[in-house]
Design an enzyme around this catalytic site. Structure first.
Site, PDB file in Angstrom:
ATOM      1  N   ASP A 105       0.863  -1.190   0.000  1.00  0.00           N
ATOM      2  CA  ASP A 105       0.000   0.000   0.000  1.00  0.00           C
ATOM      3  C   ASP A 105       0.892   1.231   0.000  1.00  0.00           C
ATOM      4  O   ASP A 105       2.099   1.138   0.272  1.00  0.00           O
ATOM      5  CB  ASP A 105      -0.901   0.008   1.247  1.00  0.00           C
ATOM      6  CG  ASP A 105      -1.827   1.227   1.277  1.00  0.00           C
ATOM      7  OD1 ASP A 105      -2.447   1.533   0.247  1.00  0.00           O
ATOM      8  OD2 ASP A 105      -1.905   1.904   2.325  1.00  0.00           O
ATOM      9  N   SER A 106       0.298   2.388  -0.280  1.00  0.00           N
ATOM     10  CA  SER A 106       1.062   3.631  -0.228  1.00  0.00           C
ATOM     11  C   SER A 106       1.458   3.975   1.204  1.00  0.00           C
ATOM     12  O   SER A 106       2.317   4.820   1.421  1.00  0.00           O
ATOM     13  CB  SER A 106       0.230   4.776  -0.798  1.00  0.00           C
ATOM     14  OG  SER A 106      -0.935   4.940  -0.008  1.00  0.00           O
TER      15      SER A 106
ATOM     16  N   CYS B 166      -4.230  -1.478  -2.102  1.00  0.00           N
ATOM     17  CA  CYS B 166      -4.344  -0.037  -2.331  1.00  0.00           C
ATOM     18  C   CYS B 166      -5.227   0.135  -3.567  1.00  0.00           C
ATOM     19  O   CYS B 166      -4.909  -0.418  -4.638  1.00  0.00           O
ATOM     20  CB  CYS B 166      -2.957   0.541  -2.575  1.00  0.00           C
ATOM     21  SG  CYS B 166      -2.943   2.268  -3.084  1.00  0.00           S
TER      22      CYS B 166
ATOM     23  N   GLU C  80      -2.840   8.965   7.963  1.00  0.00           N
ATOM     24  CA  GLU C  80      -1.376   8.802   8.025  1.00  0.00           C
ATOM     25  C   GLU C  80      -0.773   9.555   9.214  1.00  0.00           C
ATOM     26  O   GLU C  80       0.274   9.181   9.719  1.00  0.00           O
ATOM     27  CB  GLU C  80      -0.732   9.290   6.717  1.00  0.00           C
ATOM     28  CG  GLU C  80      -0.906   8.330   5.558  1.00  0.00           C
ATOM     29  CD  GLU C  80      -0.042   7.067   5.654  1.00  0.00           C
ATOM     30  OE1 GLU C  80       1.122   7.160   6.060  1.00  0.00           O
ATOM     31  OE2 GLU C  80      -0.568   5.987   5.316  1.00  0.00           O
TER      32      GLU C  80
ATOM     33  N   CYS D  13     -10.954   3.112  -0.632  1.00  0.00           N
ATOM     34  CA  CYS D  13      -9.559   3.418  -0.303  1.00  0.00           C
ATOM     35  C   CYS D  13      -9.295   2.651   0.978  1.00  0.00           C
ATOM     36  O   CYS D  13     -10.104   2.720   1.919  1.00  0.00           O
ATOM     37  CB  CYS D  13      -9.357   4.916  -0.078  1.00  0.00           C
ATOM     38  SG  CYS D  13      -7.725   5.314   0.624  1.00  0.00           S
TER      39      CYS D  13
ATOM     40  N   HIS E 126      -7.376   3.148   3.335  1.00  0.00           N
ATOM     41  CA  HIS E 126      -7.206   3.965   4.542  1.00  0.00           C
ATOM     42  C   HIS E 126      -8.560   4.269   5.210  1.00  0.00           C
ATOM     43  O   HIS E 126      -8.603   4.548   6.408  1.00  0.00           O
ATOM     44  CB  HIS E 126      -6.562   5.318   4.197  1.00  0.00           C
ATOM     45  CG  HIS E 126      -5.074   5.272   3.988  1.00  0.00           C
ATOM     46  ND1 HIS E 126      -4.496   4.722   2.874  1.00  0.00           N
ATOM     47  CD2 HIS E 126      -4.045   5.737   4.756  1.00  0.00           C
ATOM     48  CE1 HIS E 126      -3.172   4.855   2.955  1.00  0.00           C
ATOM     49  NE2 HIS E 126      -2.881   5.457   4.087  1.00  0.00           N
TER      50      HIS E 126
END
Ligand code: DGL
Length: 278
Positions: free
Chosen positions: A9-10, A72, A151, A183, A185
């Site tokens: 994932d990012s 992701c 994040e 997403c 996240h």
């Protein structure tokens, strides 16, 4: 088979997918890489996302993974097809399973899709949903402020509540009965999203849906690790960013404490060059 499953994932978003893997597939070994140093991917160009994602794929291939999960949505949207062609192990992204679940759960055919700018711009959710059912009524919404909140570990703050409420205002009261968290996240903001949209809206966690498909793929390819396999399982987590911040979020989100190591972007670039040279 005790080779690990690779996740990328990012940043920390893929942990929402890993959490589900730990629950549904507790025997499996897991290797994860998050590109926190270059997160968010959402506003980046397609070329950058493809390059960075391929670097993480190469890194995971050096760990002898047996299956790859692109955990992701943004990377799935722009790089899944190419990666599938390039590598010889099974590869799965998070968009098809998420779209399939959206189609399964909606009763009134009105679905919302939340994602990064990159994911929404790609139109991949829309294509996947409409290919299965052309009569769906779909509203897509980019939520660029969500990933930075997650994040920076601010997902449970008054600021998060304010930003989520403002961002989701355009899709409130539009009669959507199903909203896809497109997403990985976003499940960290799930409670807040649910409060804003109302309890009657079914939220789909694309990562959660993906692990059901991973389980099928493991069986289909006869590569699952069974409960009676005595070899110890591995759990390795890597980040290009700060291992401390990554671990704080992971400890908060996952049921068990994990070890996190740093891998530099230089190392990723070096591995990529070595792979290219064969
Ligand atoms: N977790 C990501 C996704 O599912 C990425 C977000 C980002 O880096 O912008 O799209």
């Amino acid at each position: 088979m005790n080779r690990p499953i690779g996740f990328l994932d990012s940043g920390v978003g893929g942990l929402t997918v890993v959490k589900e893997a730990m629950r549904q597939l507790p025997n499996e070994s897991i290797i994860y890489i998050g590109d926190n140093a270059r997160c968010p991917y959402g506003p980046r160009s397609v070329e950058e996302i493809v390059t960075f994602t391929n670097q993480m794929v190469d890194f995971l291939l050096t760990k002898d993974i047996k299956l790859l999960v692109i955990a992701c949505n943004t990377a799935t949207a722009v790089a899944l097809d190419e990666i599938k062609q390039r590598v010889s192990i099974p590869v799965i992204g998070v968009i098809q399973p998420g779209a399939r679940a959206g189609n399964k759960y909606t009763k009134n055919g009105k679905i919302g899709v939340l994602g990064t700018e990159g994911t929404i711009k790609s139109g991949v959710y829309l294509d996947n949903l409409l290919q299965k059912n052309k009569d769906l009524d779909i509203i897509s919404l980019a939520c660029p402020a969500f990933v930075p909140l997650v994040e920076s570990q601010q997902y449970d703050t008054p600021l998060a509540k304010k930003i989520v409420a403002e961002t989701l205002a355009p899709i409130k009261n539009k009669g959507l009965d199903t909203v896809i968290l497109g997403c990985t996240h976003y499940p960290l903001l799930r409670e807040t999203v649910q409060k804003i949209l109302g309890q009657s809206v079914k939220l789909i966690d694309s990562g959660q849906e993906t692990i059901s498909d991973v389980s099928i793929l493991l069986d289909y390819n006869d590569i699952a690790k069974m409960s009676d396999d005595p070899s110890p399982k591995v759990r390795q987590f890597y980040t290009t960013g700060s291992p401390e911040l990554f671990k704080n979020i992971a400890d908060d989100w996952l049921a068990e404490p994990i070890e996190v190591s740093r891998v530099t972007i230089d190392t990723l670039e070096k591995i990529q060059r070595q792979m290219e040279e064969g």
